[in-house]
Design an enzyme around this catalytic site. Structure first.
Site, PDB file in Angstrom:
ATOM      1  N   LYS A 282       1.230  -1.265  -0.013  1.00  0.00           N
ATOM      2  CA  LYS A 282       0.051  -0.055  -0.415  1.00  0.00           C
ATOM      3  C   LYS A 282       0.821   1.405   0.000  1.00  0.00           C
ATOM      4  O   LYS A 282       1.983   1.005   0.364  1.00  0.00           O
ATOM      5  CB  LYS A 282      -1.025   0.415   0.894  1.00  0.00           C
ATOM      6  CG  LYS A 282       0.196   0.036   2.648  1.00  0.00           C
ATOM      7  CD  LYS A 282      -1.239  -0.595   3.656  1.00  0.00           C
ATOM      8  CE  LYS A 282      -0.589   0.029   4.885  1.00  0.00           C
ATOM      9  NZ  LYS A 282      -0.836  -0.720   6.140  1.00  0.00           N
TER      10      LYS A 282
ATOM     11  N   TYR B 232      16.025  30.608   4.178  1.00  0.00           N
ATOM     12  CA  TYR B 232      15.007  31.564   5.351  1.00  0.00           C
ATOM     13  C   TYR B 232      15.460  31.467   6.869  1.00  0.00           C
ATOM     14  O   TYR B 232      15.978  30.176   7.216  1.00  0.00           O
ATOM     15  CB  TYR B 232      13.932  30.778   5.129  1.00  0.00           C
ATOM     16  CG  TYR B 232      13.747  30.284   3.546  1.00  0.00           C
ATOM     17  CD1 TYR B 232      13.205  31.924   2.825  1.00  0.00           C
ATOM     18  CD2 TYR B 232      13.235  29.910   2.636  1.00  0.00           C
ATOM     19  CE1 TYR B 232      12.585  32.074   1.657  1.00  0.00           C
ATOM     20  CE2 TYR B 232      12.880  29.612   1.443  1.00  0.00           C
ATOM     21  CZ  TYR B 232      12.485  31.040   1.012  1.00  0.00           C
ATOM     22  OH  TYR B 232      12.325  30.994  -0.317  1.00  0.00           O
TER      23      TYR B 232
HETATM   24  C1  LIG Z   1      -0.710  -1.844   6.693  1.00  0.00           C
HETATM   25  C2  LIG Z   1      -0.867  -3.162   7.399  1.00  0.00           C
HETATM   26  C3  LIG Z   1       0.137  -4.044   7.504  1.00  0.00           C
HETATM   27  C4  LIG Z   1       1.607  -4.331   7.497  1.00  0.00           C
HETATM   28  O1  LIG Z   1       2.125  -3.472   8.548  1.00  0.00           O
HETATM   29  P1  LIG Z   1       3.418  -3.789   8.920  1.00  0.00           P
HETATM   30  O2  LIG Z   1       4.018  -2.773   9.889  1.00  0.00           O
HETATM   31  O3  LIG Z   1       4.144  -2.167   7.735  1.00  0.00           O
HETATM   32  O4  LIG Z   1       4.138  -4.918   9.261  1.00  0.00           O
HETATM   33  C5  LIG Z   1      -0.365  -5.366   7.478  1.00  0.00           C
HETATM   34  N1  LIG Z   1      -2.028  -5.552   8.200  1.00  0.00           N
HETATM   35  C6  LIG Z   1      -2.663  -4.569   7.394  1.00  0.00           C
HETATM   36  C7  LIG Z   1      -4.464  -4.155   8.155  1.00  0.00           C
HETATM   37  C8  LIG Z   1      -2.148  -2.863   7.699  1.00  0.00           C
HETATM   38  O5  LIG Z   1      -2.712  -1.548   7.332  1.00  0.00           O
END
Ligand SMILES: *Cc1c(COP(=O)(O)O)cnc(C)c1O
Length: 360
Positions: A44, A257
């Site tokens: 994701k 800045y």
């Molecule tokens: C993002 C997510 C993961 C992965 O988590 P990590 O800590 O990056 O391994 C797993 N399950 C769900 C439902 C998630 O949203």
């Protein structure tokens, strides 16, 4: 002409993604789980900033499932020829139902509202909120969910939950969530036969022993242990840019800045064409070091939207490569520490417009 200028602009910086580091991390994760446990790679948010398509392409033969947050992320993968099974974490929306069918996506169902939308043409997992406080049915709803499914001739393919604090080894709350989840999935397995049962993210996989028959790993695939304990994971990403200006600076002269930094000696001001618009947090101004030709250069002055300055005691040729994040400079974990956040936010913050390149 315009095309040429645009191409140049896009290469103000680039992200190298190491295929061998991905493979190394996956091997290490697989060593933590037994053979018949499936591995889902979570890709994701543009694979945590690494580039969802190139990462998925590189690892598709090494993992069993891909996990994404939305239908549009899943479609991007399918449109780029990724045929691996994809689980979409987001609640199902009525308007998107046909896309699950068309592209063979697996849904995650966590409410009666969603249950009422689906039919037996859609593959789905049931999610329970055992303490995460986000999506999913509450465990108390378990019996009602099973009844609904039976009455409507729906059969889930899997059942899942998500840990709130698995990034901390041996946390009471994880054991508590597991205890609650056991009740849920056992009732489901009794009713529907053996389902794909999964709970662990990276923290859960690396620091707890509840793999069930699938784990969902994101951060660890990219080479970081969320708990910061396991250090034989290999960071996958290297972010680099090129020097676009270098000029002498005299002792006492201010930089950027608010003039937050002044040269304490004569030297050279090195400018790179990326800034907070690209994903260098402005809060890290004056705290970073970046690697250039065998040396670490101190980042100086406030990071600006499109430019960041470094100090060098000697002249640096225009076009010289500067490693922004990577094995020779600082890591996302160090940036996160300075910025009171987690490495997830640092790698996700690298702007999607920046080119990702698969290496080795
Ligand atoms: C993002 C997510 C993961 C992965 O988590 P990590 O800590 O990056 O391994 C797993 N399950 C769900 C439902 C998630 O949203």
């Amino acid at each position: 002409m315009i095309k040429e200028i645009t191409a140049k602009n896009q290469s103000t910086s680039w992200v190298e993604v190491s295929k061998s580091a991905l493979a190394h991390n996956i091997k290490l994760i697989k060593a933590k789980i037994v053979d018949d446990v499936n591995l889902m790679a979570v890709v994701k948010a543009n694979a945590y900033g690494h580039g969802d398509v190139i990462v998925s392409e590189a690892i598709r033969k090494l993992v069993d499932y891909l996990g994404v947050a939305s239908v549009s992320e899943a479609i991007t993968l399918r449109e780029n020829g990724i045929t691996t099974d994809i689980l979409i974490f987001a609640p199902v929306q009525k308007e998107e139902l046909y896309l699950y069918k068309k592209h063979n996506f697996t849904a995650v169902i966590g409410s009666f509202n969603e249950l009422n939308l689906i039919d037996d043409d859609i593959s789905f997992h049931i999610e329970f909120d055992t303490g995460m406080g986000r999506l999913g049915f509450y465990p108390e709803e378990s019996t009602k969910v099973i009844e609904f499914l039976k009455q409507n001739n729906l059969k889930p393919a899997g059942i899942m939950t998500h840990f709130a604090k698995a990034d901390h080894p041996n946390d009471e709350s994880v054991h508590g969530q597991i205890w609650v989840f056991e009740g849920c999935y056992k009732a489901f397995n009794t009713t529907f036969g053996d389902l794909i049962v999964h709970a662990s993210n990276s923290g859960g996989t690396l620091h707890y022993t509840y793999p069930y028959n699938m784990v969902r790993c994101g951060l660890s695939i990219y080479g970081y242990d969320p708990a910061g304990i396991i250090n034989d994971l290999r960071p996958v990403l290297r972010w680099a840019s090129k020097v676009i200006a270098c000029k002498p600076i005299k002792k006492g002269m201010p930089v950027s800045y608010e003039s937050t930094w002044r040269a304490s000696e004569d030297g050279f001001l090195v400018v790179i064409p990326i800034g907070y618009a690209d994903g260098i947090p402005r809060n890290l101004s004056n705290k970073l070091q970046m690697y250039c030709k065998g040396k670490l250069l101190q980042q100086v002055g406030n990071v600006t939207m499109d430019y960041t300055m470094l100090f060098s005691s000697s002249f640096v040729e225009l076009g010289s490569e500067i490693e922004i994040l990577g094995p020779n400079s600082m890591t996302p974990v160090e940036w996160a520490k300075y910025n009171s956040t987690i490495p997830y936010e640092i790698t996700c913050g690298i702007h999607p417009k920046i080119k990702r390149i698969l290496v080795d």
